[in-house]
Design a protein around this motif. Structure first.
Motif, PDB file in Angstrom:
ATOM      1  N   ARG A  12       0.829  -1.202   0.000  1.00 42.99           N
ATOM      2  CA  ARG A  12       0.000   0.000   0.000  1.00 42.99           C
ATOM      3  C   ARG A  12       0.872   1.263   0.000  1.00 42.99           C
ATOM      4  NH1 ARG A  12      -4.549   1.395  -1.932  1.00 42.99           N
ATOM      5  NH2 ARG A  12      -5.604  -0.425  -0.986  1.00 42.99           N
ATOM      6  N   VAL A  13       1.939   1.275   0.821  1.00 45.85           N
ATOM      7  CA  VAL A  13       2.836   2.437   0.871  1.00 45.85           C
ATOM      8  C   VAL A  13       3.477   2.675  -0.493  1.00 45.85           C
ATOM      9  CG1 VAL A  13       4.967   3.349   1.898  1.00 45.85           C
ATOM     10  CG2 VAL A  13       3.296   2.166   3.334  1.00 45.85           C
ATOM     11  N   LEU A  14       3.945   1.605  -1.130  1.00 47.98           N
ATOM     12  CA  LEU A  14       4.589   1.727  -2.434  1.00 47.98           C
ATOM     13  C   LEU A  14       3.599   2.216  -3.486  1.00 47.98           C
ATOM     14  CD1 LEU A  14       6.788   1.374  -4.513  1.00 47.98           C
ATOM     15  CD2 LEU A  14       6.489  -1.107  -4.362  1.00 47.98           C
ATOM     16  N   ALA A  15       2.399   1.640  -3.496  1.00 50.89           N
ATOM     17  CA  ALA A  15       1.407   2.048  -4.484  1.00 50.89           C
ATOM     18  C   ALA A  15       1.015   3.514  -4.318  1.00 50.89           C
ATOM     19  CB  ALA A  15       0.167   1.155  -4.371  1.00 50.89           C
ATOM     20  N   GLU A  16       0.813   3.960  -3.088  1.00 46.49           N
ATOM     21  CA  GLU A  16       0.424   5.346  -2.859  1.00 46.49           C
ATOM     22  C   GLU A  16       1.512   6.310  -3.310  1.00 46.49           C
ATOM     23  OE1 GLU A  16      -0.709   5.609   1.233  1.00 46.49           O
ATOM     24  OE2 GLU A  16      -2.778   4.949   0.818  1.00 46.49           O
ATOM     25  N   THR A  17       2.762   5.902  -3.172  1.00 45.81           N
ATOM     26  CA  THR A  17       3.874   6.743  -3.615  1.00 45.81           C
ATOM     27  C   THR A  17       3.816   6.953  -5.124  1.00 45.81           C
ATOM     28  OG1 THR A  17       5.281   5.962  -1.809  1.00 45.81           O
ATOM     29  CG2 THR A  17       6.383   6.940  -3.712  1.00 45.81           C
ATOM     30  N   LEU A  18       3.689   5.870  -5.882  1.00 49.39           N
ATOM     31  CA  LEU A  18       3.665   5.986  -7.341  1.00 49.39           C
ATOM     32  C   LEU A  18       2.392   6.674  -7.834  1.00 49.39           C
ATOM     33  CD1 LEU A  18       5.159   2.571  -8.535  1.00 49.39           C
ATOM     34  CD2 LEU A  18       6.276   4.801  -8.333  1.00 49.39           C
ATOM     35  N   LEU A  19       1.263   6.374  -7.223  1.00 40.71           N
ATOM     36  CA  LEU A  19       0.004   6.980  -7.665  1.00 40.71           C
ATOM     37  C   LEU A  19      -0.046   8.474  -7.372  1.00 40.71           C
ATOM     38  CD1 LEU A  19      -2.511   4.172  -6.642  1.00 40.71           C
ATOM     39  CD2 LEU A  19      -1.713   4.753  -8.941  1.00 40.71           C
ATOM     40  N   ALA A  20       0.741   8.915  -6.390  1.00 43.30           N
ATOM     41  CA  ALA A  20       0.818  10.344  -6.084  1.00 43.30           C
ATOM     42  C   ALA A  20       1.778  11.074  -7.013  1.00 43.30           C
ATOM     43  CB  ALA A  20       1.247  10.542  -4.629  1.00 43.30           C
ATOM     44  N   GLY A  21       2.433  10.326  -7.906  1.00 45.45           N
ATOM     45  CA  GLY A  21       3.380  10.937  -8.834  1.00 45.45           C
ATOM     46  C   GLY A  21       4.709  11.297  -8.201  1.00 45.45           C
ATOM     47  N   GLU A  22       4.985  10.737  -7.031  1.00 48.48           N
ATOM     48  CA  GLU A  22       6.243  11.024  -6.356  1.00 48.48           C
ATOM     49  C   GLU A  22       7.359  10.136  -6.901  1.00 48.48           C
ATOM     50  OE1 GLU A  22       5.978  11.202  -2.075  1.00 48.48           O
ATOM     51  OE2 GLU A  22       3.802  11.362  -2.204  1.00 48.48           O
ATOM     52  N   PRO A  23       8.608  10.553  -6.749  1.00 47.49           N
ATOM     53  CA  PRO A  23       9.714   9.683  -7.173  1.00 47.49           C
ATOM     54  C   PRO A  23       9.724   8.402  -6.355  1.00 47.49           C
ATOM     55  CG  PRO A  23      10.532  11.577  -5.939  1.00 47.49           C
ATOM     56  CD  PRO A  23       9.081  11.832  -6.215  1.00 47.49           C
ATOM     57  N   LEU A  24      10.223   7.331  -6.954  1.00 38.77           N
ATOM     58  CA  LEU A  24      10.176   6.021  -6.302  1.00 38.77           C
ATOM     59  C   LEU A  24      10.925   6.026  -4.976  1.00 38.77           C
ATOM     60  CD1 LEU A  24       9.153   3.147  -6.606  1.00 38.77           C
ATOM     61  CD2 LEU A  24      11.224   2.589  -7.869  1.00 38.77           C
ATOM     62  N   ASP A  25      11.962   6.842  -4.861  1.00 29.82           N
ATOM     63  CA  ASP A  25      12.724   6.856  -3.622  1.00 29.82           C
ATOM     64  C   ASP A  25      11.895   7.339  -2.440  1.00 29.82           C
ATOM     65  OD1 ASP A  25      15.400   6.354  -2.478  1.00 29.82           O
ATOM     66  OD2 ASP A  25      15.306   8.480  -1.949  1.00 29.82           O
ATOM     67  N   ALA A  26      10.803   8.052  -2.711  1.00 33.23           N
ATOM     68  CA  ALA A  26       9.924   8.482  -1.617  1.00 33.23           C
ATOM     69  C   ALA A  26       9.318   7.284  -0.901  1.00 33.23           C
ATOM     70  CB  ALA A  26       8.830   9.398  -2.154  1.00 33.23           C
ATOM     71  N   TYR A  27       9.157   6.168  -1.611  1.00 36.06           N
ATOM     72  CA  TYR A  27       8.689   4.923  -0.973  1.00 36.06           C
ATOM     73  C   TYR A  27       9.657   4.478   0.102  1.00 36.06           C
ATOM     74  CZ  TYR A  27       8.810  -0.268  -0.835  1.00 36.06           C
ATOM     75  OH  TYR A  27       8.910  -1.585  -0.457  1.00 36.06           O
ATOM     76  N   ARG A  28      10.957   4.510  -0.225  1.00 34.35           N
ATOM     77  CA  ARG A  28      11.969   4.120   0.762  1.00 34.35           C
ATOM     78  C   ARG A  28      11.876   5.007   1.997  1.00 34.35           C
ATOM     79  NH1 ARG A  28      16.544   6.317   2.305  1.00 34.35           N
ATOM     80  NH2 ARG A  28      16.433   7.872   0.637  1.00 34.35           N
ATOM     81  N   VAL A  29      11.772   6.314   1.781  1.00 31.44           N
ATOM     82  CA  VAL A  29      11.721   7.252   2.908  1.00 31.44           C
ATOM     83  C   VAL A  29      10.455   7.019   3.741  1.00 31.44           C
ATOM     84  CG1 VAL A  29      11.616   9.692   3.548  1.00 31.44           C
ATOM     85  CG2 VAL A  29      13.110   8.951   1.663  1.00 31.44           C
ATOM     86  N   ARG A  30       9.308   6.901   3.052  1.00 33.99           N
ATOM     87  CA  ARG A  30       8.058   6.672   3.777  1.00 33.99           C
ATOM     88  C   ARG A  30       8.107   5.393   4.591  1.00 33.99           C
ATOM     89  NH1 ARG A  30       2.971   7.780  -0.301  1.00 33.99           N
ATOM     90  NH2 ARG A  30       2.954  10.064  -0.176  1.00 33.99           N
TER      91      ARG A  30
END
Length: 344
Positions: free
Chosen positions: A301-319
């Motif tokens: 869910r965290v990974l999907a929300e990152t990409l669907l928000a148009g954020e860079p993939l590295d934001a998933y790591r940070v989140r």
């Protein structure tokens, strides 16, 4: 198993591995409007865990996945006897909030959810490499903006990461067996102070981090075992087989399996460019419980929300690290402590 070609396919996201975490992220992303292809090296009916797993109910809520119902749901919050060795000392936990989930049905449900949202799922396909946006597979080359490796402990080799040391690997097994003598089965549970439907968990039977977990329900016996063989103990499968051999009332195995589970904090690098690790490949495992099922759904869910928000993939790591990294690391400290415990 028929393998369909993926040659020349262009997608937003390619998901490697269609167990719980991989199927979940494929569903979430496809529901958000991205084009998704899912690749599984086995058949879809063999992907992911194939046994009964305990999953805290709050993890389904956190991942926004509907909680299971029968036949996927096999138990809910029944009394849980944490027994020291084979007893009699114990603690009984009530209203645990843990659901007993038939993983075969959960994986299938998530795959169907992904397919219904438009994700294209392909079985019998192995990833062989990656060049820029080109993902090379045994069924052809895919052009994917992002690649998610949810292929399990070994990973697909798309991000370099060291394997956990053997002393931080749990070898677990779980099986559901038919009961051939219900009276003898009930007598066994009563002898150990458990009522019908309770979970009886003999703890520390092969080192501090080890269990023999039994639940008698509906004419069937669920058996869950786990240990750390590198510390000199028999494996979970050996513990399970020994119990079945010793108890004549335990009949044929209906389904189940075994696997190695990494017991560590998340890997240092779960994102590299346009590639992300998810689930066991990222060591997103709730180590005290020895399971990555629920926490893998949350990570999806965290990974999907990152990409669907148009954020860079590295934001998933940070989140992920900011939200759950400290929780995982703290529980891993306790897990390492528990591995050193003796029955005394």
């Amino acid at each position: 198993m028929e393998v369909s070609s993926v040659e020349g396919m262009k997608v937003d996201v390619a998901v490697v591995g269609l167990g719980t975490a991989g199927a979940a992220v494929a569903a979430f992303l496809a529901e958000g409007g991205l084009s998704v292809v899912g690749l599984e090296r086995r058949s879809l009916t063999e992907s992911g865990a194939r046994w009964v797993n305990g999953v805290p109910e709050w993890m389904f809520e956190e991942a926004r996945v509907a909680p299971p119902v029968e036949p996927e749901l096999r138990g809910r919050g029944q009394p849980f006897h944490v027994v020291c060795g084979t007893g009699p000392e114990r603690v009984v936990l009530r209203d645990t909030g843990v659901l007993e989930v038939d993983m075969r049905h959960l994986v299938s449900r998530l795959q169907e959810r992904a397919r219904a949202a438009g994700a294209r799922l392909h079985a019998g396909v192995r990833v062989t490499g990656r060049r820029a946006e080109l993902l090379e597979t045994t069924a052809g080359t895919i052009r994917a903006t992002y690649v998610i490796d949810a292929s399990g402990l070994g990973g697909a080799g798309l991000i370099d990461s060291s394997a956990p040391e053997p002393m931080h690997m749990c070898v677990a097994a779980q099986a559901v067996h038919e009961v051939t003598d219900e009276a003898a089965a009930q007598a066994y549970m009563s002898r150990h102070g458990a009522d019908p439907g309770d979970t009886l968990c003999f703890t520390g039977v092969a080192g501090g981090f080890s269990i023999l977990n039994l639940r008698l329900h509906g004419g069937e016996l669920s058996i869950l075992t786990g240990s750390i063989p590198a510390l000199g103990h028999p494996s979970g499968k050996a513990l399970l087989d020994a119990f079945v051999e010793a108890e004549s009332w335990v009949g044929e195995r209906l389904f189940g399996g075994s696997r190695a589970i990494p017991l560590s904090r998340p890997v240092d690098r779960i994102v590299d460019g346009s590639v992300a690790l998810l689930g066991d490949s990222a060591r997103q495992v709730f180590t005290v419980h020895g399971s990555g099922i629920g926490i893998g759904l949350i990570a999806a869910r965290v990974l999907a929300e990152t990409l669907l928000a148009g954020e860079p993939l590295d934001a998933y790591r940070v989140r992920w690290m900011r939200s759950y990294g400290a929780l995982q690391a703290t529980y891993e400290i306790f897990r390492r402590f528990s591995a050193e415990l003796t029955l005394d």
